[in-house]
Design an enzyme around this catalytic site. Sequence first.
Site, PDB file in Angstrom:
ATOM      1  N   GLU A  85      -4.397  23.446  46.676  1.00  0.00           N
ATOM      2  CA  GLU A  85      -4.523  23.895  48.066  1.00  0.00           C
ATOM      3  C   GLU A  85      -5.984  23.805  48.509  1.00  0.00           C
ATOM      4  OE1 GLU A  85      -2.051  24.477  49.942  1.00  0.00           O
ATOM      5  OE2 GLU A  85      -0.388  24.801  48.540  1.00  0.00           O
ATOM      6  N   CYS A 149       0.578  34.069  48.437  1.00  0.00           N
ATOM      7  CA  CYS A 149      -0.291  33.022  47.880  1.00  0.00           C
ATOM      8  C   CYS A 149      -1.448  32.736  48.835  1.00  0.00           C
ATOM      9  CB  CYS A 149       0.509  31.741  47.637  1.00  0.00           C
ATOM     10  SG  CYS A 149       1.684  31.876  46.280  1.00  0.00           S
ATOM     11  N   HIS A 168      -0.566  25.585  43.355  1.00  0.00           N
ATOM     12  CA  HIS A 168       0.863  25.897  43.394  1.00  0.00           C
ATOM     13  C   HIS A 168       1.581  25.112  42.292  1.00  0.00           C
ATOM     14  CE1 HIS A 168       1.307  27.822  47.552  1.00  0.00           C
ATOM     15  NE2 HIS A 168       1.991  28.571  46.717  1.00  0.00           N
TER      16      HIS A 168
END
Length: 209
Positions: A85, A149, A168
């Site tokens: 991410e 998250c 992730h």
Amino acid sequence: MEQPRKAVVVTGFGPFGEHTVNASWIAVQELEKLGLGDSVDLHVYEIPVEYQTVQRLIPALWEKHSPQLVVHVGVSGMATTVTLEKCGHNKGYKGLDNCRFCPGSQCCVEDGPESIDSIIDMDAVCKRVTTLGLDVSVTISQDAGRYLCDFTYYTSLYQSHGRSAFVHVPPLGKPYNADQLGRALRAIIEEMLDLLEQSEGKINYCHKH
């Protein structure tokens, strides 16, 4: 002269919803078994899926360990790859946590920036890990999902001025097992540390001249 050991903190999440066994915490435990080499002190933590605990715990981890890097790992039921991410988002948190709680403001930090990017070049990490020939696909994302998250990532990025990362992972067996996820995490974090070291070397060089 011996180099000082670097502290690295890696977190996974506890169970929530249909994820009675959270692949992120299993993957982090596998990473702990593998380690990150003699020059790194690895500290792992399981984070409950609770907004208020995250707001309390993330600053405490930074204060306790003064880490070189913090990497948060979460599970995504939609993921089929290991996903890096790029950024965390401040607003849009409407989903209830394990305590049936949701921030009234629906944001991480009131008056904070809309999003914060990691200082780590995730595209470079992705390319470098892909060339290692692991049996795991690694991809990039700019949307960590506006749940715990994303909330954790933004909170950590805000605390660390961008010196955090979020990864992730898919649920276990869809398609990767715990060992594959642990090895992928190790490779990813080693590349992140290498890139951080290179960028700091350039900064120090600039300061000296």
